[in-house]
Design an enzyme around this catalytic site. Structure first.
Site, short mmCIF file in Angstrom:
data_model
loop_
_atom_site.label_atom_id
_atom_site.label_comp_id
_atom_site.label_asym_id
_atom_site.label_seq_id
_atom_site.Cartn_x
_atom_site.Cartn_y
_atom_site.Cartn_z
N HIS A 1 6.45 -1.68 -5.06
CA HIS A 1 7.69 -1.71 -4.27
C HIS A 1 8.56 -2.88 -4.71
CE1 HIS A 1 4.69 0.43 -1.78
NE2 HIS A 1 5.71 1.25 -1.59
N SER B 1 8.19 6.14 -1.48
CA SER B 1 8.70 4.97 -0.75
C SER B 1 9.68 4.14 -1.56
CB SER B 1 7.53 4.08 -0.30
OG SER B 1 6.74 3.69 -1.41
N ASP C 1 4.61 -6.00 -4.59
CA ASP C 1 3.18 -5.70 -4.68
C ASP C 1 2.81 -5.00 -5.97
OD1 ASP C 1 4.33 -3.23 -4.29
OD2 ASP C 1 3.25 -2.76 -2.44
#
Length: 251
Positions: A233, A53, A230
């Site tokens: 990310h 991601s 977080d």
């Protein structure tokens, strides 16, 4: 102390912290240790960003075009690609992003024919490993550090069989402590994944990007939450930090 003075002091402290520029932070983080291998951009190079991601960064997966802002997402791959396309306009580069959120190494392998071999990259950049640890940590995956190591080597061997002269860039998996998902409980177990990525980069003579050192250095100047949402990310500033580190290696 009155409110206006508190506000002034707060802004002054933040201003002093931000006076340390992103290039300076990256330079401080990357100058320690052995010099990383460097990769030179050549005319007509095909550059592929791969990973999870952090690389995906919301890209449009239906868009297959190279050098397209929607196809490149809104993270470090997009920012690095924008710089490369600006600085090397005459070289006619083709840049792709095929990161997919949630991926671990074995999931890269499952889609490698379509998302790597078919593209025929000259430069292959991989950032993978945080999910191999995170999903094991939260009980959603039964992989181990040895599985990560073996799967990574298998993936690179497969790639080099297809493209013996591909130039490899290995990004260090990173986790910024004390930001939401990442706590002391991650360490020192997560560090094994970082060390393995470096070990593999050395073994395969790949360029290595020390993202953990970069974020550690950045967090000395501004709160870790400024760089990551977080612990894993990135914010926009964190994405720029990563792009700057990547461009130190690929020019």
């Amino acid at each position: 102390m009155d409110k206006s003075r508190r506000t002034f002091i707060g802004h002054s402290l933040m201003g002093a912290a931000l006076a340390v520029s992103i290039p300076s932070i990256v330079s401080a983080a990357t100058k320690r240790g052995a010099a990383a291998a460097k990769i030179k951009i050549e005319p007509n190079d095909v550059i592929l960003f791969q990973g999870d991601s952090i690389t995906d960064a919301g890209r449009d997966k239906e868009n297959q075009a190279p050098n397209n802002n929607r196809a490149l997402g809104n993270g470090y791959a997009f920012l690095a690609a924008a710089d490369l396309l600006h600085q090397h306009a005459a070289k006619q580069l083709s840049i792709f992003n095929k990161g997919i959120s949630g991926n671990k190494v074995h999931q890269l392998d499952e889609r490698w024919d379509e998302d790597c071999i078919r593209i025929k990259p000259n430069i292959l950049s991989i950032l993978i490993g945080v999910n191999d640890y995170w999903h094991m940590f939260n009980g959603k995956y039964d992989g181990t550090i040895q599985v990560y190591r073996d799967d990574y080597r298998k993936l690179l061997d497969r790639t080099l069989t297809a493209f013996p002269h591909v130039k490899l860039v290995i990004g260090e998996p990173f986790a910024v402590n004390n930001v939401k998902a990442v706590t002391d409980a991650w360490f020192p177990a997560f560090d094994e994944y970082r060390h393995t990525a470096l070990e593999i980069a050395n073994e395969y003579k790949a360029a290595f990007i020390p993202y953990q050192r970069v974020f550690n250095e950045a967090s000395k100047h501004v709160s870790p939450a400024y760089w990551t949402t977080d612990g894993v990310h990135t914010t926009l500033a964190g994405a720029k930090l990563m792009a700057e580190a990547w461009l130190r290696v690929v020019k």
